[in-house]
Each structure stands twice: as structure tokens, then as C-alpha cells.
Design a protein around this motif. Structure first.
Motif, PDB file in Angstrom:
ATOM      1  N   ARG A  38       0.828  -1.210   0.000  1.00  0.00           N
ATOM      2  CA  ARG A  38       0.000   0.000   0.000  1.00  0.00           C
ATOM      3  C   ARG A  38       0.861   1.258   0.000  1.00  0.00           C
ATOM      4  O   ARG A  38       0.522   2.257  -0.638  1.00  0.00           O
ATOM      5  CB  ARG A  38      -0.903  -0.007   1.219  1.00  0.00           C
ATOM      6  N   LEU A  39       2.007   1.210   0.786  1.00  0.00           N
ATOM      7  CA  LEU A  39       2.903   2.369   0.806  1.00  0.00           C
ATOM      8  C   LEU A  39       3.473   2.637  -0.573  1.00  0.00           C
ATOM      9  O   LEU A  39       3.529   3.796  -1.018  1.00  0.00           O
ATOM     10  CB  LEU A  39       4.042   2.133   1.804  1.00  0.00           C
ATOM     11  N   TYR A  40       3.870   1.586  -1.251  1.00  0.00           N
ATOM     12  CA  TYR A  40       4.393   1.755  -2.608  1.00  0.00           C
ATOM     13  C   TYR A  40       3.346   2.395  -3.528  1.00  0.00           C
ATOM     14  O   TYR A  40       3.654   3.279  -4.327  1.00  0.00           O
ATOM     15  CB  TYR A  40       4.842   0.412  -3.165  1.00  0.00           C
ATOM     16  N   VAL A  41       2.138   1.930  -3.390  1.00  0.00           N
ATOM     17  CA  VAL A  41       1.067   2.458  -4.242  1.00  0.00           C
ATOM     18  C   VAL A  41       0.771   3.918  -3.902  1.00  0.00           C
ATOM     19  O   VAL A  41       0.611   4.760  -4.785  1.00  0.00           O
ATOM     20  CB  VAL A  41      -0.191   1.593  -4.107  1.00  0.00           C
ATOM     21  N   ASP A  42       0.710   4.210  -2.600  1.00  0.00           N
ATOM     22  CA  ASP A  42       0.370   5.565  -2.171  1.00  0.00           C
ATOM     23  C   ASP A  42       1.402   6.587  -2.617  1.00  0.00           C
ATOM     24  O   ASP A  42       1.036   7.751  -2.927  1.00  0.00           O
ATOM     25  CB  ASP A  42       0.217   5.611  -0.656  1.00  0.00           C
ATOM     26  N   TYR A  43       2.671   6.211  -2.636  1.00  0.00           N
ATOM     27  CA  TYR A  43       3.728   7.170  -2.944  1.00  0.00           C
ATOM     28  C   TYR A  43       4.266   7.017  -4.374  1.00  0.00           C
ATOM     29  O   TYR A  43       5.383   7.436  -4.664  1.00  0.00           O
ATOM     30  CB  TYR A  43       4.869   7.037  -1.928  1.00  0.00           C
ATOM     31  N   GLY A  44       3.480   6.348  -5.252  1.00  0.00           N
ATOM     32  CA  GLY A  44       3.821   6.294  -6.662  1.00  0.00           C
ATOM     33  C   GLY A  44       4.981   5.398  -7.001  1.00  0.00           C
ATOM     34  O   GLY A  44       5.592   5.558  -8.068  1.00  0.00           O
ATOM     35  N   ARG A  45       5.319   4.464  -6.128  1.00  0.00           N
ATOM     36  CA  ARG A  45       6.404   3.518  -6.404  1.00  0.00           C
ATOM     37  C   ARG A  45       5.802   2.281  -7.041  1.00  0.00           C
ATOM     38  O   ARG A  45       5.751   1.197  -6.456  1.00  0.00           O
ATOM     39  CB  ARG A  45       7.144   3.191  -5.101  1.00  0.00           C
ATOM     40  N   TYR A  46       5.308   2.455  -8.304  1.00  0.00           N
ATOM     41  CA  TYR A  46       4.547   1.402  -8.957  1.00  0.00           C
ATOM     42  C   TYR A  46       5.405   0.184  -9.285  1.00  0.00           C
ATOM     43  O   TYR A  46       4.959  -0.963  -9.172  1.00  0.00           O
ATOM     44  CB  TYR A  46       3.903   1.937 -10.224  1.00  0.00           C
TER      45      TYR A  46
END
Length: 836
Positions: free
Chosen positions: A734-742
Motif C-alpha cells: 500500500r505504501l508503494y502504491v500511495d507514494y507512486g512507487r509502482y
């Protein structure tokens, strides 16, 4: 031959000093004629001495050739038994007179207070000042002292004779009178031996500081003066005591003091000594009563030795006086003792106090303590005990009170009270520290609570001192306070837990040092020990081990902050504010910060404070937080760079700043990894907090592998999917998704879905334990939508398209694997129905 001896005997009578009774006239003035009298007397003595010596030689020669000159046996006996003793006595007399006339006087010692007082010339007697100033001159002999002393008291030589120049006949007459006074005294009384006037002469010489001459003359008179031996021994002792202060040191001084001690004891032990000592003038002795004369005499000698700082001899006479108290005062009737004004107890108390003083001056601390406990006077005993403790403090020997060297039987409370009185009125920097001595004193006697109370009061005093000290001294004071609190905790841990507490000090400020009591120590409040058959009744304000441990933690934090030159003062509150945690983190005192948190917070408060600390630690790891952006024309160097107009210099400076940044960042990363591993068990969400903080500070930062590993640990071999505790793979996704680390999000999802794909369906069916698989499908759907939005907006089209295809393939493969498991319960249900 008999007529020849008669002539010789008649000639000897002429040579013997004449006895003249002197008159008591008015005072004479100093005049040059005094020098003439001394010179004349000295010359006459020399001539008379030589004449008598010639007669002795003649008679010796005659007796040696008595057979040749027809000298009868009776004549020889007459010479040996009658004439020779007269000659010997006469020779001695003229020799002494010549000695006084030729021996220079001694100069008074500089240490002599009476001489210093006379040098101020406050005496109105100008005559005395003139000749006193000549003492020690080579032309001022002992005869001048005797003559002028005689003139000062009475003009025996006649006042008229000094008012004019002397002729030869009057000069010879005055010399005879002076000689008669030396040999026979004023009255001219008969004496069978020479020097009946020795006591008066010794007094004159002693009065004017001529100690060597006095000693020599008294030694010559001891064998002859049977009736006055006690007085002579007394004067000789006074002379020897005075000599100890005239440049004598070491063994020579000790020998003189020992000889003086023996002389005084012999003076008191000779038969008839009481009468002889009482007959001495007041300036040479003491006023003695017939009933208790020996007690009074020993006390007088004790005071004489004390005056000359001969403590060892003074102690001997104090002990001798103690032996005489019962004998001297016990035999007196009550009315006479009342007239003395002192009881036997008071006299003994005073003498034991003197013994205490002298032994203390000699550094004989054990003997001094024995004198204290032997003192029957309670008031005197308390004063001596207080003085004893003060002196031990000053000389650094007070530890003997605390290590059991002295048997404090019956004096424990008094010693403790004196030590406490000293501690209350001493500065905390006093060495040896009185509070530490009290702690050792009580610990040695197993009074653990008292020991803890005293050392805690010391720590309170140190807290007040630390508040006003500068940086360096404050750190040392806080360190000492930590030692005090730790000592209090150690003492209470030796007590039963039910009694392991102390009263909190009411007044934490030191008393006014100017308001000292004059004599006696103030009685302090004694601690009440709890009864054995009941639990202790704790006062409203008390301190147990737990509270002391909390105070120790806060004081440790204050100490560490002082080392970092950050001022924070412990206010006494049981729970600190969050500002303390922030200051500790700012100074990199992480261990202490976590210690404070674990000691004072629990539950949700503990988790909240841990999150705050790790957020601050994570922010320190972000390069953008260490040094601002170093790109562009407006470079902010924050003190790392020097202003320069040359691009090369600026570029070199920027490189140096980056190097410092990298080193500092590396250290912060290591610290963050260390403490996250250590404290994750207290709050499982900490990895998620750290990762979220890092990504919020810099969305493009690369999370370290050890941090990612925290999200993956904790999964057993039978678990699949991305479920877990608060810091699970799904939360990282979720953190990756939230901060654009796709890319990282797709890779993480791929990793776990491929792990599940590696499991065979047959293995799942044959499992005996429950089995569940969970993935964050909502977050996956959101990721899919974000990738499509990025493509539509034209942001990283190629990268997002690749990630979308990869995600599509992973999800398709995952669904193919999961669908059979979803149909399995339906198949099992149909089989069951068929069997029925």
C-alpha cells in the motif's frame, strides 16, 4: 710549720668574698658607672681566683715534700681537712663571679611573646628599655643583668654613688657589695656551702631569658642544696621547657622536654617539696594549697607545657593530675570542696578534656577517643566528641568513625547526630563528603534505610547545586548525583520489600550556613523503625525503590543532555514531558530516550512515543533533511561552504559537503537499523512507521533491504499471501502504491503470487491444518487504476504500460491457480450428496 699555716689561713680569709648586709634604698638609674662596676668585679674575681689557686698549689707542694721540710702529720691533716676545703669553696665562688662577668648574655628568642611585647616600648620605664635592648651583645655579660636587676628592685649599692663619677675606693666597695649579693644574697646569711643565693640568681636569669646560664648554674648547685632541691628541680624544669622554643628541633627538642618532665616529677617527689615549692615567688611557681598541692602543681606544670606546645609532656602531667584527684579532693571535707567551686566530676572532666586535646594534637586518635569515653562529665564529653569529629574532618581521618575501628558503645547516636549536623552545614563539595561518611557509617551498622535517607538528601543538595552551575561543572555535579541515587537504591534493595522506602525530604534547600549553633549540636529528628508485627504506615510523601529508579532515569537523561550542552532541569515531577524525548533524540541519546519511554509510558502512550522517536530517526536518514539541495544557482551550504566567486572552489566545496552528508547518513541508517531490530517487539507497527516516514520525506528514496525484510519476516512455512501483523507485505504494498512507487509495488505483488503458484493443489488438499490465502485486492485494483491514469495523462507511458502488462500476467496466472481452490468446496459438497 704551724705558724706558717696560720699565716696561710689568715691570708685565705682575706681572699674569701666578704658578706655585706645591703640596705633597701630608692630606685637607681642606669649610668655608665654600671659598666665600671662590672669590669672592676670581673678583674677582682680574676685576681682573687689566681691568688687562691696559687695558695692551693703552694699547700699541695708542701704536703708533697712534708718529710723534707719537717712538716708533722698533724700539719698535713690540717691542710687536707681544713685549708683545702676552704680553698676549693673560695675558688668556686670566684670562678662563678668571673663567669658572670665574662659570659655574654643570650639574645631573646623571636618567638618569645614577652620580648615582642617589650619591643613595642609601651613600658614607661626607659631605664629598663635601654638595657633590655642590649641583650645578646658581646659586651653585655650576665653580670650586667644581675647588677641592673638588683638596681631596678632596690638600690643596694646606694643612690648617691651613681650620681657622680666613682673613684677607685668607692668602685672597689661597690664591687664588694655586688660580689656579696651574688654569693650571699641581701641578708648575708651563713651557709655551709657555696651558692646559697642560687635560687634568687636563677630567678633573675630566667626572668631575662638566660636559660643556658641558668641550667649550668643549677646543675652545679643540685648536689649541694639539700634543703632546696625541690625548688632547684622546679626551676631547672622551667629552664629546660623554655629552651625547647629557642631554635631546637627534632631529637634535641624532645630530649630537653624529657629532661624537663623528669625534673618536675622529681621536684614533686622530693621530701619537703610542698613547703619548698610554696616558698617560691609567684612568678616562678603556682599558688599551692597545703591540702591539694600536688594536684595543683601537676595542673600548673601541664599548663606550662601546653603554653610551650609540648603536648606529650603536658599529657603526662594531665594523667598524673588525674591520679591525684581522688586522693586530693576525696579527703577534703564537703565545706572545703564547696569553697573550691568544683566537684570531683568537674575536675576529672576538665583534666580528661586536656588529655583529649593533647593526644589529638599528637595525632593519637585512638587515645583521644579513649579520653572521650573516660570523661565522666557529660557536657565536657559532648564538646570533646564534637571537636574530635571536626578535627578528623580537617585532617582527613574521619573514615575511622565509619569503618568500625572505634568501639562506639553508647555513642552511636551522638556520633550520628554530630555527623548529621556537620553534613547539614557543609558544602556539597567538602572533602571528605559528610553525606558519604554518614552513608558509610549507617551501612556499616546495617541501617540500610538511614543510609539511603542520608545519601538521598545529598543527591537533593546536588540537584540544587547543579541548577546554578555552568556546563562543565554541572555535568560533574549531575554525575555525582547519579551516584548518590544509585547508592540509595542499592541500600533499599537490602531491606525487606515491605520496608524498602524512605521519607521524602521536606526541605530540599541547604540550611543557612551563617546560622550555626554556638556550642551544642541541634538534636535532629530520629527515624522511627517500623514494628516487627505490623506493616509500616507509609507517610503521604515517601520514596520507594520504583520512584528512586524513575528519578535515576531522569537524572541520567539530564546528565547526558548536559554533556551535549543542552540544558534541561529535572523538576521533580514523576512523569516527564515529551520535550525531554525530543531533546534526547536531537542529541542522539537514543538509548536514554528509549529508557525514559519504557520507564514512564505503557500501552498506547508507549506506542505513540516510540513512533515519535522513530519518525525523528527516520527523518535524519533522509539526505534532503541533512543538507538542503545543492543543485542550482542558489546553493545553500549552511555553514559548510565559504563564499567564493570561482566556480571551481564552489564545486570542490559542494563535493566536500556531499561527503560529509554521506558519512552522516550512513551512521544514521545503521543506528535506525539497530534500534528497529531492538524495539520492534514493543510495537510491531514501527517498520511501517519508518517506511512511511522515509517515503513521505522523499518519495523516490530507495528503502534499504533490512527495512523491507521487516515486512516479510514473521511468516511461517505454512502461510501464503501477503497477510501478517501490522507491518506485513500488504502494508508495504500500500505504501508503494500511495507514494507512486509502482514498479516496487508490482515486483512485491509478483514475488508473493509466484510463491503461491509454486504450491501444488494436491499438497493443499492433503494438509491437516487450516489454510488461507489473502492479498490486498483492493489495493491491487487501485494500482491498476493508477497505471491507467498515468498512461492517459502521458506520464511515463512506456514504464506504466510495461508494469500494467506485467501486472495483468501475474493476476491472470494467480486467478488460474486460485479458481480451483474456490470450486473445491462445491465439489466436495456434491460428492457428499451422491454418497447419501
Amino acid at each position: 710549720m704551724g705558724k706558717v699555716l696560720d699565716v696561710v689561713e689568715g691570708y685565705l680569709k682575706v681572699l674569701v668574698p666578704q658578706k655585706i648586709v645591703l640596705n633597701m634604698d630608692a630606685e637607681a638609674i642606669f649610668h655608665i658607672n654600671t659598666s665600671a662596676i662590672v669590669q672592676s668585679t670581673c678583674q677582682i674575681a680574676k685576681v682573687m681566683f689566681e691568688s687562691v689557686l696559687d695558695v692551693l698549689m703552694l699547700l699541695s707542694y708542701m704536703t708533697s715534700i712534708s718529710g723534707q721540710i719537717n712538716m708533722s702529720h698533724d700539719d698535713v691533716s690540717r691542710v687536707k681537712l681544713e685549708l683545702v676545703p676552704i680553698i676549693q669553696e673560695t675558688i668556686t665562688e670566684w670562678h662563678i663571679i668571673h663567669f658572670f662577668g665574662t659570659t655574654p648574655s643570650e639574645s631573646p628568642a623571636i618567638e618569645d611573646f614577652s620580648y615582642q611585647l617589650s619591643s613595642l616600648q609601651i613600658d614607661s620605664n626607659e631605664h629598663k628599655r635601654l638595657w633590655t635592648g642590649r641583650l645578646g651583645k658581646c659586651d653585655f655579660s650576665l653580670a650586667f643583668i644581675l647588677l641592673l636587676s638588683m638596681q631596678s628592685s632596690s638600690s643596694e649599692l646606694g643612690n648617691a654613688s651613681f650620681s657622680r663619677l666613682l673613684n677607685s675606693s668607692s668602685l672597689i666597695g661597690l664591687s664588694r657589695e655586688f660580689t656579696s649579693w651574688i654569693i650571699w644574697g641581701r641578708s648575708g646569711e651563713e651557709s655551709s656551702v657555696f651558692f646559697s643565693n642560687s635560687i634568687d640568681l636563677a630567678l633573675v636569669l630566667l626572668r631575662h631569658g638566660q636559660f643556658n646560664a641558668t641550667e649550668e648554674r643549677i646543675f652545679e648547685s643540685l648536689q649541694a642544696m639539700d634543703g632546696k632541691l625541690s625548688a632547684l628541680f622546679h626551676l631547672l624544669g622551667c629552664c629546660l621547657v623554655a629552651q625547647t622554643q629557642h631554635g631546637l628541633h627534632g631529637p634535641v627538642k624532645d630530649r630537653k622536654a624529657g629532661e624537663a618532665l623528669r625534673c618536675f616529677f622529681r621536684a614533686a617527689s622530693v621530701e619537703g617539696s610542698s613547703k619548698a615549692l610554696q616558698s617560691l615567688p609567684r612568678e616562678a611557681g603556682c599558688s599551692l594549697s597545703a591540702a591539694a598541692w600536688k594536684l595543683q602543681y601537676y595542673q600548673w606544670v601541664m599548663q606550662l607545657f601546653e603554653q610551650y606546645n609540648v603536648s606529650e609532656a603536658a599529657c603526662q602531667f594531665a594523667l598524673a593530675a588525674l591520679e591525684q584527684v581522688d586522693e586530693a579532693l576525696g579527703t577534703l571535707d564537703s565545706s572545703y570542696r564547696e569553697n573550691l567551686g568544683e566537684s570531683v566530676t568537674t575536675v576529672k572532666g576538665r583534666l580528661w578534656a586536656n588529655v583529649f586535646k593533647f593526644t589529638l594534637d599528637l595525632n593519637n586518635y585512638h587515645d583521644a577517643y579513649c579520653a572521650i569515653i573516660s570523661n565522666p562529665d557529660e557536657e565536657s564529653k559532648n564538646i570533646c566528641l564534637r571537636r574530635y569529629i571536626i578535627v578528623l574532618y580537617e585532617r582527613g581521618a574521619v573514615k575511622m568513625l565509619c569503618n568500625g575501628q572505634l568501639p562506639l558503645i553508647g555513642l552511636v547516636e551522638k556520633v550520628e547526630r554530630e555527623l548529621a549536623w556537620k553534613a547539614e552545614r557543609s558544602d556539597v563539595s567538602t572533602k571528605p563528603n559528610p553525606f558519604k561518611l554518614l552513608y558509610a557509617f549507617e551501612m556499616h551498622r546495617h541501617n540500610w534505610r538511614r543510609a539511603a535517607s542520608y545519601i538521598y538528601v545529598y543527591s537533593i543538595r546536588l540537584r540544587a547545586e547543579a541548577a546554578v552551575k555552568d556546563h562543565q561543572v554541572r555535568a560533574l555535579t549531575l554525575q555525582e548525583r547519579l551516584n548518590g541515587i544509585a547508592a540509595a537504591i542499592n541500600a533499599l534493595q537490602l531491606v525487606h520489600p515491605a520496608y524498602a522506602w524512605i521519607d521524602a525530604p521536606v526541605d530540599e534547600t541547604p540550611p543557612d550556613k551563617e546560622n550555626y549553633p554556638n556550642k551544642k549540636a541541634r538534636i535532629t529528628k530520629q527515624e522511627q523503625s517500623p514494628p516487627n508485627d505490623a506493616l509500616p504506615q507509609k507517610l503521604p510523601s515517601y520514596l520507594d525503590v520504583e520512584k528512586l529508579e524513575k528519578e535515576f532515569v531522569l537524572t541520567s537523561a539530564e546528565y547526558l543532555l548536559s554533556l551535549a550542552n543542552i540544558k534541561w532541569t529535572f523538576t521533580g515531577n514523576e512523569k516527564p514531558s515529551a520535550d525531554l524525548i525530543d531533546l534526547l533524540v536531537e542529541s542522539n541519546s537514543y538509548d536514554m530516550a528509549f529508557t525514559v519511554i519504557l520507564k514512564f509510558w505503557n500501552g498506547s502512550g508507549l506506542k505513540r512515543e516510540l513512533e515519535r522517536v522513530f519518525i525523528a530517526m527516520a527523518l535524519k536518514c533522509c539526505p534532503s533533511r541533512l543538507v538542503p539541495s545543492l543543485h542550482g544557482k542558489d546553493r545553500k551550504t549552511h555553514g559548510l561552504l565559504l563564499t567564493s566567486s570561482q566556480d571551481e572552489v564552489v564545486r570542490d566545496s559542494l563535493d566536500a559537503a556531499r561527503t560529509v552528508q554521506q558519512l552522516t547518513g550512513s551512521s544514521h541508517w545503521e543506528t535506525l537499523e539497530l534500534y528497529l531490530d531492538k524495539y520492534r517487539s514493543f510495537h510491531p507497527r514501527l517498520p511501517l512507521v519508518v517506511a512511511g516516514t522515509l517515503l513521505s520525506a522523499d518519495s523516490q528514496i530507495e528503502l534499504p533491504l533490512w527495512l523491507v525484510r521487516h515486512f516479510k519476516v514473521g511468516r511461517n512455512e505454512n502461510s501464503f499471501g501477503m497477510a501478517g501483523n501490522e507491518s506485513n507485505p500488504a502494508s508495504l504494498f500500500r505504501l508503494y502504491v500511495d507514494y507512486g512507487r509502482y514498479a516496487e509495488a508490482v515486483n512485491l505483488l509478483t514475488e508473493y503470487m509466484e510463491t503461491l503458484a509454486s504450491v501444488r493443489p494436491a499438497d493443499v488438499i492433503r494438509r491437516k491444518r487450516s489454510f488461507a490465502v489473502w492479498f490486498p485486492y483492493t489495493s491491487v485494483e487501485r494500482l491498476w487504476w493508477l497505471l491507467e491514469e498515468s498512461i492517459k495523462l502521458g506520464h511515463r507511458i512506456d514504464q506504466c504500460d510495461k508494469l500494467k502488462k506485467l501486472l495483468h500476467g501475474v493476476l491472470l496466472k494467480h486467478l488460474n491457480i486460485v479458481l480451483p481452490f474456490l470450486e473445491l468446496p462445491r465439489i466436495l459438497h456434491s460428492v457428499a450428496l451422491i454418497n447419501i
